[in-house]
Design a protein around this motif. Structure first.
Motif, PDB file in Angstrom:
ATOM      1  N   TYR A 132       0.842  -1.188   0.000  1.00  0.00           N
ATOM      2  CA  TYR A 132       0.000   0.000   0.000  1.00  0.00           C
ATOM      3  C   TYR A 132       0.885   1.248   0.000  1.00  0.00           C
ATOM      4  CZ  TYR A 132      -3.725  -3.164   1.548  1.00  0.00           C
ATOM      5  OH  TYR A 132      -4.631  -4.190   1.643  1.00  0.00           O
ATOM      6  N   ILE A 133       0.546   2.196  -0.843  1.00  0.00           N
ATOM      7  CA  ILE A 133       1.241   3.486  -0.874  1.00  0.00           C
ATOM      8  C   ILE A 133       0.207   4.584  -0.736  1.00  0.00           C
ATOM      9  CG2 ILE A 133       2.636   5.078  -2.255  1.00  0.00           C
ATOM     10  CD1 ILE A 133       3.870   2.644  -3.642  1.00  0.00           C
ATOM     11  N   LEU A 134       0.434   5.480   0.207  1.00  0.00           N
ATOM     12  CA  LEU A 134      -0.442   6.636   0.383  1.00  0.00           C
ATOM     13  C   LEU A 134       0.388   7.901   0.168  1.00  0.00           C
ATOM     14  CD1 LEU A 134      -3.145   7.192   3.085  1.00  0.00           C
ATOM     15  CD2 LEU A 134      -1.576   9.023   2.495  1.00  0.00           C
ATOM     16  N   THR A 177      -3.010   5.241  -3.126  1.00  0.00           N
ATOM     17  CA  THR A 177      -4.102   6.153  -2.797  1.00  0.00           C
ATOM     18  C   THR A 177      -3.563   7.574  -2.671  1.00  0.00           C
ATOM     19  OG1 THR A 177      -5.326   4.422  -1.616  1.00  0.00           O
ATOM     20  CG2 THR A 177      -5.898   6.706  -1.112  1.00  0.00           C
ATOM     21  N   THR A 178      -4.251   8.508  -3.309  1.00  0.00           N
ATOM     22  CA  THR A 178      -3.856   9.915  -3.257  1.00  0.00           C
ATOM     23  C   THR A 178      -4.848  10.680  -2.395  1.00  0.00           C
ATOM     24  OG1 THR A 178      -3.160   9.682  -5.557  1.00  0.00           O
ATOM     25  CG2 THR A 178      -3.186  11.904  -4.641  1.00  0.00           C
ATOM     26  N   LEU A 179      -4.342  11.372  -1.378  1.00  0.00           N
ATOM     27  CA  LEU A 179      -5.166  12.201  -0.506  1.00  0.00           C
ATOM     28  C   LEU A 179      -5.055  13.659  -0.939  1.00  0.00           C
ATOM     29  CD1 LEU A 179      -6.843  11.283   2.033  1.00  0.00           C
ATOM     30  CD2 LEU A 179      -5.216   9.604   1.169  1.00  0.00           C
ATOM     31  N   LYS A 217      -8.501   4.330   6.252  1.00  0.00           N
ATOM     32  CA  LYS A 217      -9.634   3.510   5.793  1.00  0.00           C
ATOM     33  C   LYS A 217      -9.722   3.522   4.273  1.00  0.00           C
ATOM     34  CE  LYS A 217     -12.484   3.965   9.943  1.00  0.00           C
ATOM     35  NZ  LYS A 217     -13.700   4.614  10.544  1.00  0.00           N
ATOM     36  N   ARG A 218      -9.524   4.702   3.679  1.00  0.00           N
ATOM     37  CA  ARG A 218      -9.552   4.808   2.210  1.00  0.00           C
ATOM     38  C   ARG A 218      -8.399   4.012   1.593  1.00  0.00           C
ATOM     39  NH1 ARG A 218     -13.661   6.731   3.657  1.00  0.00           N
ATOM     40  NH2 ARG A 218     -14.654   8.695   3.031  1.00  0.00           N
ATOM     41  N   LEU A 219      -7.226   4.077   2.226  1.00  0.00           N
ATOM     42  CA  LEU A 219      -6.073   3.338   1.718  1.00  0.00           C
ATOM     43  C   LEU A 219      -6.336   1.843   1.713  1.00  0.00           C
ATOM     44  CD1 LEU A 219      -3.033   3.193   0.888  1.00  0.00           C
ATOM     45  CD2 LEU A 219      -2.509   3.105   3.345  1.00  0.00           C
ATOM     46  N   PHE A 220      -6.770   1.309   2.844  1.00  0.00           N
ATOM     47  CA  PHE A 220      -6.952  -0.136   2.960  1.00  0.00           C
ATOM     48  C   PHE A 220      -8.209  -0.627   2.244  1.00  0.00           C
ATOM     49  CE2 PHE A 220      -4.282   0.630   6.892  1.00  0.00           C
ATOM     50  CZ  PHE A 220      -3.117   0.166   6.286  1.00  0.00           C
ATOM     51  N   ASN A 221      -9.099   0.302   1.880  1.00  0.00           N
ATOM     52  CA  ASN A 221     -10.248  -0.046   1.036  1.00  0.00           C
ATOM     53  C   ASN A 221      -9.874  -0.066  -0.442  1.00  0.00           C
ATOM     54  OD1 ASN A 221     -12.065  -0.382   3.116  1.00  0.00           O
ATOM     55  ND2 ASN A 221     -12.882   1.693   2.996  1.00  0.00           N
ATOM     56  N   GLY A 222      -8.660   0.413  -0.752  1.00  0.00           N
ATOM     57  CA  GLY A 222      -8.201   0.388  -2.136  1.00  0.00           C
ATOM     58  C   GLY A 222      -8.630   1.577  -2.968  1.00  0.00           C
TER      59      GLY A 222
END
Length: 262
Positions: A132-134, A177-179, A217-222
């Motif tokens: 996972y990369i955020l 995931t991009t925040l 949560k958004r990251l681990f939800n993909g």
């Protein structure tokens, strides 16, 4: 397996490190250029949550930083399967008033180091078919506004770059995931405590704990992208469509531009 968090000694980075240890029971590598704070946060996490928390002191604005971190992990047989590119800086000044070194620092920190960390650790994640990369962009990535010309432009790179590698890494089982946050209640913007409390109260600014909870949560939800904070979804369309005359009026009220003919 470790999670690696940059800018981990304070603010949002500290909250990411705590949340990963507390809520997801992950060992963490904390990277920052603040040695005292970094050591304190690492000890706090190990004491309170029983996970490993390794401090790694590093100036992430140096072009060698990403490769040094990666090689250190390889040497110590540390596999990173969660990468949180959080480290950042902010300033509000006309470009001609900025020292060239300050511009270079922001560009290296927000663009070069982030891209290289994704390149180096991303290759391992894709090979192992997990990870996972955020990446922390900003709502300003979609704006063109004076005073933040370096900040919004570097965050626009993060936004576009991260969405692109989302498609490249996804077939290998790696999520990117991009925040794009708006205001977060941290010292980054240099506001006094009273102003910060007011902004949180009216919902303009999010507490870092709440923001990080949503982000992970958004990251681990993909999720490919996320923009936490309801007010951002309302304000952004208005700001990006401001006419030139409105921007010039705003500039006249900013002390940074009072010496510039508008």
């Amino acid at each position: 397996m470790y999670a690696l968090v940059t800018g981990a000694s304070s603010g949002i980075g500290k909250q990411y490190s705590i949340a990963l240890a507390r809520d997801y029971h992950r060992d963490v590598i904390l990277v920052s250029n603040q040695q005292v704070e970094l050591d304190a946060v690492s000890k706090e996490i190990e004491r309170d949550y029983g996970t490993k928390a390794i401090p790694y002191f590093c100036d992430l604005s140096r072009q060698e930083a990403a490769s040094e971190i990666y090689e250190w992990c390889k040497k110590n047989e540390i596999e990173v399967d969660i990468l949180i590119n959080n480290a950042g800086m902010f300033f509000w000044q006309p470009l001609i008033d900025l020292p060239a070194e300050k511009v270079a620092t922001m560009l290296n920190l927000h663009i070069f180091t982030l891209a290289m960390l994704c390149r180096l650790f991303g290759e391992d994640m894709c090979r192992h078919k997990r990870g996972y990369i955020l990446n922390m962009s900003s709502v300003t990535a979609k704006m063109t506004f004076p005073g933040i010309q370096c900040y919004n432009s570097t965050k626009a790179f993060v936004y576009s770059f991260s969405k692109s590698i989302y498609y490249e890494f996804k077939p290998f089982g790696v999520t990117v995931t991009t925040l794009t946050p708006g205001a977060i209640d941290t010292p980054l913007y240099g506001l006094d405590a009273r102003t910060r409390q007011k902004l949180v109260k009216v919902g303009i600014s999010l507490p870092p704990e709440k923001f990080v909870s949503i982000a992970l949560k958004r990251l681990f939800n993909g999720n490919k992208t996320a923009m936490p904070g309801w007010i951002n979804h309302i304000a952004l369309p208005i700001i990006i469509h401001l006419p030139d005359w409105a921007i010039r009026i705003a500039m006249k009220h900013l002390p940074q531009y009072r010496s510039i003919p508008l």
